[in-house]
Design a protein around this motif. Structure first.
Motif, mmCIF file in Angstrom:
data_model
loop_
_atom_site.group_PDB
_atom_site.id
_atom_site.type_symbol
_atom_site.label_atom_id
_atom_site.label_comp_id
_atom_site.label_asym_id
_atom_site.label_seq_id
_atom_site.Cartn_x
_atom_site.Cartn_y
_atom_site.Cartn_z
ATOM 1 N N ALA A 285 8.610 0.847 4.214
ATOM 2 C CA ALA A 285 9.945 0.226 4.313
ATOM 3 C C ALA A 285 10.673 0.366 2.842
ATOM 4 O O ALA A 285 11.813 1.288 2.528
ATOM 5 N N PHE A 286 9.461 -0.217 2.065
ATOM 6 C CA PHE A 286 10.535 0.027 0.369
ATOM 7 C C PHE A 286 10.316 1.628 -0.102
ATOM 8 O O PHE A 286 11.525 1.585 -0.563
ATOM 9 N N LEU A 287 9.184 2.265 0.711
ATOM 10 C CA LEU A 287 9.981 3.916 0.011
ATOM 11 C C LEU A 287 10.692 4.545 0.261
ATOM 12 O O LEU A 287 10.993 5.490 0.506
ATOM 13 N N ASN A 288 10.541 4.195 2.185
ATOM 14 C CA ASN A 288 11.947 4.860 2.795
ATOM 15 C C ASN A 288 13.117 4.438 2.122
ATOM 16 O O ASN A 288 14.421 5.167 1.584
ATOM 17 N N ALA A 289 13.400 3.245 1.332
ATOM 18 C CA ALA A 289 14.176 2.561 0.440
ATOM 19 C C ALA A 289 14.743 3.514 -0.369
ATOM 20 O O ALA A 289 15.892 4.186 -0.702
ATOM 21 N N LEU A 290 13.713 4.011 -1.550
ATOM 22 C CA LEU A 290 14.207 4.656 -2.615
ATOM 23 C C LEU A 290 14.227 5.957 -2.179
ATOM 24 O O LEU A 290 14.719 7.083 -2.475
ATOM 25 N N ASP A 291 13.536 6.131 -0.961
ATOM 26 C CA ASP A 291 13.923 7.865 -0.696
ATOM 27 C C ASP A 291 14.975 8.506 -0.042
ATOM 28 O O ASP A 291 16.410 8.912 -0.156
ATOM 29 N N SER A 292 15.304 6.690 0.639
ATOM 30 C CA SER A 292 17.129 6.820 1.365
ATOM 31 C C SER A 292 18.143 6.461 -0.338
ATOM 32 O O SER A 292 19.313 7.736 -0.019
ATOM 33 N N ILE A 293 17.964 5.880 -1.461
ATOM 34 C CA ILE A 293 18.488 6.369 -2.753
ATOM 35 C C ILE A 293 18.790 7.313 -3.323
ATOM 36 O O ILE A 293 19.877 8.218 -3.323
ATOM 37 N N ILE A 294 17.689 8.390 -3.377
ATOM 38 C CA ILE A 294 17.717 9.454 -4.073
ATOM 39 C C ILE A 294 17.892 10.841 -3.348
ATOM 40 O O ILE A 294 18.876 10.758 -3.238
ATOM 41 N N LYS A 295 18.050 10.446 -1.647
ATOM 42 C CA LYS A 295 18.599 11.833 -1.652
ATOM 43 C C LYS A 295 20.245 11.331 -1.942
ATOM 44 O O LYS A 295 21.141 12.082 -1.088
ATOM 45 N N VAL A 296 20.654 10.060 -1.742
ATOM 46 C CA VAL A 296 22.441 10.105 -1.266
ATOM 47 C C VAL A 296 22.632 10.000 -2.820
ATOM 48 O O VAL A 296 24.130 10.811 -3.631
ATOM 49 N N GLN A 297 22.558 9.425 -3.363
ATOM 50 C CA GLN A 297 22.565 9.434 -5.007
ATOM 51 C C GLN A 297 22.146 10.257 -5.578
ATOM 52 O O GLN A 297 21.771 10.258 -7.809
ATOM 53 N N GLY A 298 21.216 10.551 -5.504
ATOM 54 C CA GLY A 298 20.346 11.963 -6.614
ATOM 55 C C GLY A 298 18.479 11.321 -7.763
ATOM 56 O O GLY A 298 18.087 11.292 -7.817
ATOM 57 N N LYS A 299 19.295 10.512 -7.662
ATOM 58 C CA LYS A 299 17.889 9.263 -8.416
ATOM 59 C C LYS A 299 18.009 8.029 -8.541
ATOM 60 O O LYS A 299 18.836 7.092 -7.571
ATOM 61 N N LEU A 300 16.803 6.897 -9.104
ATOM 62 C CA LEU A 300 16.973 5.623 -8.632
ATOM 63 C C LEU A 300 17.365 5.372 -9.332
ATOM 64 O O LEU A 300 17.730 5.773 -10.773
ATOM 65 N N PRO A 301 18.413 3.307 -9.278
ATOM 66 C CA PRO A 301 18.954 2.957 -10.324
ATOM 67 C C PRO A 301 17.865 2.722 -11.582
ATOM 68 O O PRO A 301 18.199 1.846 -12.422
ATOM 69 N N VAL A 302 16.534 2.372 -11.169
ATOM 70 C CA VAL A 302 15.554 2.105 -11.712
ATOM 71 C C VAL A 302 13.907 2.657 -12.503
ATOM 72 O O VAL A 302 14.344 3.663 -10.980
ATOM 73 N N ASN A 303 14.075 3.142 -13.300
ATOM 74 C CA ASN A 303 12.809 3.571 -13.634
ATOM 75 C C ASN A 303 11.569 2.646 -12.932
ATOM 76 O O ASN A 303 11.036 1.659 -12.461
ATOM 77 N N LEU A 304 10.381 3.484 -11.478
ATOM 78 C CA LEU A 304 9.889 2.356 -11.415
ATOM 79 C C LEU A 304 8.006 2.819 -12.071
ATOM 80 O O LEU A 304 7.637 3.880 -12.252
#
Lengths: 526, 526
Positions: A179-198
């Motif tokens: 579920a956490f990876l799904n959240a990452l995927d959704s952020i990246i798909k919408v915003q282009g990249k994550l708001p933090v480095n992981l």
């Protein structure tokens, strides 16, 4: 996970009234457990932390629009068995995780060999100021008998709680992790990249007690130290929707005591006929006497000299946290807690803050198992040549496993039990993060945004080797998230995907939205 | 048989030098085991009993001429499985025994139903003045792994000891029992009838602890009381040919202690996570503490008040018997005895008469088995909801099981352990026959005729419910015979059929001749 899921749920439901000081009614012969003293009635109120104000509506919409696919992702994960105890599907699951990280856009991904099952490392460089270290486990417990549906089928099932995914790993830990990876995927798909480095640092031996996780950490240690905090995604809601947010865990010392025949007497080769006990020493008695010397007659005071000495009194912060938990509780909830675990009374009839203080601030000495001789049906009149017991001791600050072990060895030697062999099986220090750290405040703020103010506890009574993060890497740590599941280490493990009407439990979409908010909150924290 | 075969063999090989009084070096906190006092250095000498003078050459010749057929009879018996624990072949074996008695000329034969497996009763009326009660068991232990030849094939095998019959029941107890019937058959074939009347009272539950044998006795009690003595045929020779003749057995009290959760605390339904031990009482500690209260730190002094009070000092006869055993021994034999059981030292470094006195004249308190919680591979951090131990206590005159049990219960209650449940599993008094009884003198005389003067012991350290014969029926009892076997309750059980050259072990023919002589000696005893 080895963290006691039950304790976890229990903590959320603790009902503790009253505010008397802890009194130890069973006095030890030689040593006394420390009285846990409270100096304030002030209580921490998680509702006072401002709700996270960020809005990520486009990402939310993406999650809602793609939720069926997201459910399928959880199913894909739980359908890949990864039973660490049986080395079943471990290599496949490590590869699946590594591939998923690459698909998400992690530029650096590695399967990390260890002395046991491999770890998985991943780095996602968003070019952002904050870096979050994400702890993951990709292994699961073996499947038991009693499953309503095959444990690795990934079946969706309609229950009283709503639609659930019932499978091994559904809640422990693949469900919340994917579920956490799904959240990452959704952020990246919408915003282009994550708001933090992981930084992802996963292991495949959590269910074995994480024996080689430090090897994975070691390889990347310098980089990991530069992270701003550690996160472990999990379903923190109980069946009523209430959330507990523990800020730490107890440490643990596990030992085995073995008495056997030898130069001091007793049969050396094999069991012998019990009539010989008239002239032959009995290892089972030696073990029994050595064990009995460790604790008081009621079993609740540890008589090993110095065993309590390193325990510190609760800090002002811990006092406020406990007071907060007690205020949010009631005698009825305490009664429910007793019923939940099947106990008629707590030690010495403890209740209220006394109970909570004893639970979280004292060390333990517990027999996990003891065995010698013939234990089957009927009788067998033998004198066993060996007797063993396994003991675990939960450690609180500032106890350390090796110091406590040393005290036990010295005590047994002083009492004349040097013939009883003590073997260390495992041991790690406690771990804790302050409620004042930005990462914890970020998590509380996000919970408040989602309408569930968490019960913040200074620690769990259970243990996990998170000292690796808090002490070795010197990083604050949060474990949490919305969502509810149960049945870890038991048949019919589940995670709620779509809650029934009126339920306060989050469904998969809201679980993912919480992670989206938390990542943004973490990225913008001061 | 439940009588310790090993103890039995061991007794024959005891090497005991020195004659110091028993000193109890480990003092109990509250009670002390009684010092066993010797008042004489006089020793019983079995060689002083005149060898039996009767000659039964025609019967001897019949045995020699028919020995192959006699071996086949033993094979027929061991090929019929009769495993009491598994109810396997029990009905068939009871019928086989009853049919064999009828074939021999027993006019009154009955299969006697009980609450468990049936007994077998038989009466052979020779119209003679003396009547011998013959105790038999027709059941055997379950077969183990590790057999060189199938356990119920009845294979003849050439070994270092000579030709042996290797099978379950070969020595325990079908071999000597069917050899005894072969002896009866030979006497009847040659002389027309037996020199004594015979009452056979057999059971099929000896290996289960004879739980229902008293029902068989009860049915014929008035008639059994009129017998002149009791005989149990067995192979009394060890591998060197030496014979021990024990005149009694210790009694036994077997109990189970159970600690579990309840109104006084502890988990009631199932094991719980061990982190909860901080606030939940632990039954495993209660059991450990209750057990530890029973004995001293070294496990060798029973701290239950009054537990030793009923023990009487050795009688003058017992003193002479022990002195006789000690004289026939040596430090080298004592060393061999230690090696035989795999023990580096006896309790408190005992040796000589002290050792023998402690072995035969003191009661014991022994843990047969103890178990709680998780006892498999690895760790499982649980708080077990139940913990159990089984204890056996060997009783010497004049202890009685119910009196000793009552003392244990009172002690536990006084120490505050009334929450630990005590269940009686079995119990019977000791049994003993005087060396001066005609039946014992007859047996010694027959051994002397056969060239092997027995080591006569006041009792075995092992237990058997022979109080039924000695106390209830008030009859003297002898257990013995020539012959050697081993492996009772173990793989590759055997009886020597034809000893190797130079061996002092009797073959089947001599075993049967001994029985022939004993029956005549018994018939003519004063």
């Amino acid at each position: 996970m080895q963290l006691d899921r039950f304790t976890h749920r229990l903590a959320a439901g603790v009902g503790l009234a009253g505010a008397a000081l802890l009194t130890v009614s069973m006095l030890a012969q030689e040593v006394r457990p420390p009285a846990i003293r409270f100096t304030t009635e002030e209580a921490f109120d998680a509702a006072s932390v401002p709700a996270y104000a960020g809005k990520h509506d486009e990402v939310y919409k993406h999650i809602e629009a793609n939720i069926q696919g997201h459910v399928s992702e959880l199913q894909r994960w739980v359908r890949q068995p990864s039973v660490s105890a049986q080395n079943r599907g471990i290599a496949e699951m490590a590869k699946l995780l590594a591939d998923d990280l690459r698909t998400l856009g992690f530029k650096e991904v590695a399967i990390v060999p260890t002395s046991g099952h491999p770890g998985v490392f991943g780095f996602y460089d968003a070019g952002m100021p904050r870096t979050l270290l994400v702890y993951m486990m990709y292994d699961v417990q073996p499947e038991e008998t009693g499953w309503q549906t095959p444990a690795f089928d990934g079946t969706l099932k309609d229950t009283e709680l709503g639609r659930v995914l019932m499978a091994r790993g559904a809640t422990n830990q693949k469900g919340p992790e994917r579920a956490f990876l799904n959240a990452l995927d959704s952020i990246i798909k919408v915003q282009g990249k994550l708001p933090v480095n992981l930084l992802v640092v996963a292991e495949g031996e959590e269910e074995l007690g994480s024996p080689n996780y430090s090897e994975v950490i070691e390889k990347y240690e310098a980089r990991l130290r530069k992270a701003d905090g550690v996160f472990f995604p999990l379903n923190a809601q109980d069946q009523t929707g209430a959330v507990s947010l523990p800020l730490g865990v107890k440490g643990n010392l596990s030992i085995e005591l073995e008495a056997s025949g030898g130069v001091r007497g007793g049969p050396t080769r094999a069991e012998i006929h019990s009539s010989l006990q008239a002239i032959v020493d009995a290892p089972a008695w030696r073990l029994t006497q050595a064990l009995a010397s460790l604790v008081s007659a009621d079993g609740n005071t540890i008589l090993v000299p110095g065993y309590y000495d390193q325990i510190r009194q609760p800090s002002p912060e811990e006092e406020r946290l406990v007071n907060g938990v007690v205020r949010g509780s009631s005698p009825a909830r305490e009664e429910a807690m007793r019923k939940g675990i099947g106990v008629d009374r707590f030690i010495d009839g403890l209740s209220g803050r006394d109970l909570f203080a004893r639970w979280l601030f004292t060390t333990t000495m517990n027999i996990n198992g003891i065995w010698a001789g013939y234990t089957g049906e009927g009788m067998k009149t033998i004198l066993p040549h060996v007797a063993r017991a396994r003991i675990d001791s939960r450690l609180v600050p500032n106890q350390t496993p090796d110091q406590q072990l040393d005290l036990i060895r010295k005590h047994l030697a002083a009492k004349g039990f040097s013939d009883v062999r003590v073997t260390k099986l495992a041991g790690y220090a406690p771990a804790q993060t302050s409620v004042e750290t930005p990462i914890v405040r970020a998590a509380i703020g996000v919970f408040n945004k989602h309408g569930v103010t968490p019960t913040v506890m200074p620690r769990l009574a259970g243990s996990a080797p998170y000292y690796i993060f808090t002490d070795r890497l010197k990083l604050p740590m949060v474990m949490g998230g919305m969502g509810h599941g149960s049945g870890a280490h038991a048949p019919n493990e589940y995670i709620v995907i779509e809650p029934s009407t009126g339920s306060k439990v989050a469904g998969l979409a809201q679980i993912e939205k919480w992670y989206v908010d938390f990542l943004h909150a973490f990225g913008t924290m001061n």
